[in-house]
Every structure is written in structure tokens, then in C-alpha cells.
Motif scaffolding. Structure first.
Motif: not given
Length: 289
Positions: A7-8, A25-26, A46-50
Motif C-alpha cells: 500500500x502506497x 509496518x512499512x 513491506x506491506x506499506x511504502x511511505x
């Protein structure tokens, strides 16, 4: 190769970025020159990318008499062009190739904590620090972590999973200090088989007041050594003493013995050059007094 699904997130300010990191957790995306290949090779999932590239406050580069503070979104190329720190500038010219330096970030390289990278060694030999921020539920909280505590191991830093490295501080060199950075790589732009950066400060009497080196490619983190008294200004002796302290490992690129030999050669070269620059700087300072 394609990265695993994630998820972005594209926050517009620092508080928003910290709130996101506190809740998921990203991984943080800045330049992406290390992270994107790791994603594509499935070495990170990673499940998330920030993505912090839209956070304007992280694009600051501040120069003061005390040193240079580099924001998390400042690229290698910009820091090389505008940084105003001679050792940092010199090291940046050794980082990969121009196309990488145009996208990669200084702070991102520090957080990546590759033991063969140049910038962790520069921060370590200067006694710099990395500023970390996290969301405490109401506001952002920051802490400054000195370099000797920040680099924990290969590809591992002291930054927690909910923390964002917002800047790094590189202390200035005084007017009686010289610097140098030498490394050996199989090809220009490759990671170094071994490298040594050095800072040497002369006292008013012309003697060595301080001498420090940091080595890359010969340990799980930058290997920092105080060589002020080693060899009493005989840089060959000091370099030989340094080579006995490092504990490199064999790999497909070079043997441990060869890397230890490189450390001795490069350390002597860097210390001599840094001392020569310090001597010239001291003479100029005395002449202007």
C-alpha cells in the motif's frame, strides 16, 4: 522482476508521515536507489511504502559554523553541489555514478547502513549524528543518535520501525584540520573492496593534535580508530597498527588478507594527505592572524 504488493502512502507534511509510520509496518521511500532493487529482488516485502519526497521540510540543507545538517530528501548530487563540507563532498564523488547520485539521498544511504558505503564512514569519523523522529500520539518527538550508536550492524541502524530519519549532522572541520578519502574498487562506481577516510588536526606547535580514521568494507559497520598517538606521526606505523585492528572477511571479490593489506596502504595514503592539508591550512591560518 516486480516488487511484492504494498500500500502506497504519499504524506504532504512531516506529522502526517510520522502518524502513518506509527500505525503501519512499512518502509520509507526517499531516493529509492537501494530500496527499489531490494523490493524487485524480493529481499524486502513491506506491506506499506511511505514516500517522503513530497514533505518539503525534509528538503533542507543548512550550513553553519558548527557543521552541515542534511535533510532526509536531499540528494547526493545536491549535497555534493551545495553542501559546503569538504570531506562530505569528497566522499560523495565516490558514490556510485551521477545518475544514482541524482536520485539517491544522503540520509537514505546512512539508514541503509551498508558497511561498504562511504557516507556512514564520513559521519562516523566526524562524530556526527542522525536525527530520528516518531509520533507519540499527539506530536512528533525527536532524538539525536550519535554515529557510534547509529550503525548497529550490516544493513542495520538504530532507527526503530516507527521512526523516520529526518536529517543528519556532519560537524565542521576546524582551520587546522585536513581530510582525505581513498578507496579501491574493481570498477569506478562499484562498492569499495576497502576504503579509508581520515581527519588530522595539528596543534599550534605543528604536532599532531588528533588523528582519526574510518574504514569501509572491512567490518559489519564503519571501523573507527583514533590514531593520535600511534606511530607518533609516522603514518606508515599508524597504518600498520590500524590494519591489525580490522577483521575483514573473505568473499568472492577479495580475500580478508588482501583487504587488510589495502587498509594499511590506503590509511597511510589518507593520513599523509590529510596531514599535508592540515599543515597548509595551519600556515594559512597563521598568516591571516
Amino acid at each position: 522482476m516486480k516488487p511484492p504488493p504494498f500500500e502506497y502512502h504519499a504524506p504532504r507534511d512531516l506529522d502526517e508521515a510520522l502518524r502513518i509510520l506509527a500505525g503501519v509496518r512499512g518502509k520509507v521511500l526517499a531516493g529509492g536507489q537501494s530500496l527499489i532493487p531490494m523490493l524487485n529482488m524480493r529481499l524486502a516485502a513491506p506491506a506499506h511504502l511511505v514516500d517522503i519526497t513530497r514533505v518539503a521540510s525534509l528538503d533542507a540543507l543548512e550550513r553553519t559554523r558548527e557543521g552541515v545538517r542534511v535533510g532526509a530528501a536531499v540528494t547526493h548530487a545536491r549535497a555534493e553541489r551545495e553542501g559546503g563540507h569538504p570531506l562530505l563532498t569528497r566522499a560523495l564523488r565516490l558514490v556510485a555514478h551521477p545518475v544514482i547520485r541524482n536520485r539517491g539521498t544522503v540520509v537514505g544511504s546512512l539508514v541503509h547502513a551498508d558497511p561498504a558505503a562511504e557516507l556512514p564512514a564520513v559521519l562516523a569519523v566526524l562524530g556526527g549524528s542522525v536525527r530520528l523522529a516518531r509520533w507519540d500520539g499527539a506530536r512528533g518527538q525527536v532524538r539525536d543518535v550519535p554515529a557510534h550508536e547509529f550503525f548497529v550492524g550490516p544493513m542495520e541502524s538504530a532507527a526503530g520501525p516507527d521512526e523516520l530519519a529526518v536529517s543528519a549532522f556532519f560537524p565542521a572541520l576546524d582551520e587546522r584540520t585536513g581530510h582525505a578519502f581513498h578507496e579501491v574498487a574493481r570498477r569506478h562506481g562499484d562498492y569499495a573492496l576497502a576504503g579509508v577516510c581520515a581527519v588530522v588536526t595539528l596543534g599550534e606547535d605543528g604536532g599532531v593534535a588528533a588523528a582519526r580514521v574510518a574504514c569501509v568494507g572491512v567490518g559489519p559497520a564503519p571501523v573507527v580508530a583514533d590514531l593520535t598517538g600511534a606511530g607518533a606521526g609516522d603514518w606508515a606505523l599508524a597504518a600498520a597498527a590500524l590494519s591489525r585492528r580490522v577483521e575483514p572477511e573473505d568473499d568472492i571479490h577479495a580475500t580478508a588478507a588482501y583487504r587488510r593489506h589495502l587498509v594499511a596502504v590506503l590509511a597511510e595514503r589518507a593520513l599523509k594527505e590529510a596531514a599535508g592539508l592540515a599543515e597548509r591550512a595551519s600556515k594559512e591560518a597563521a598568516g591571516g592572524a
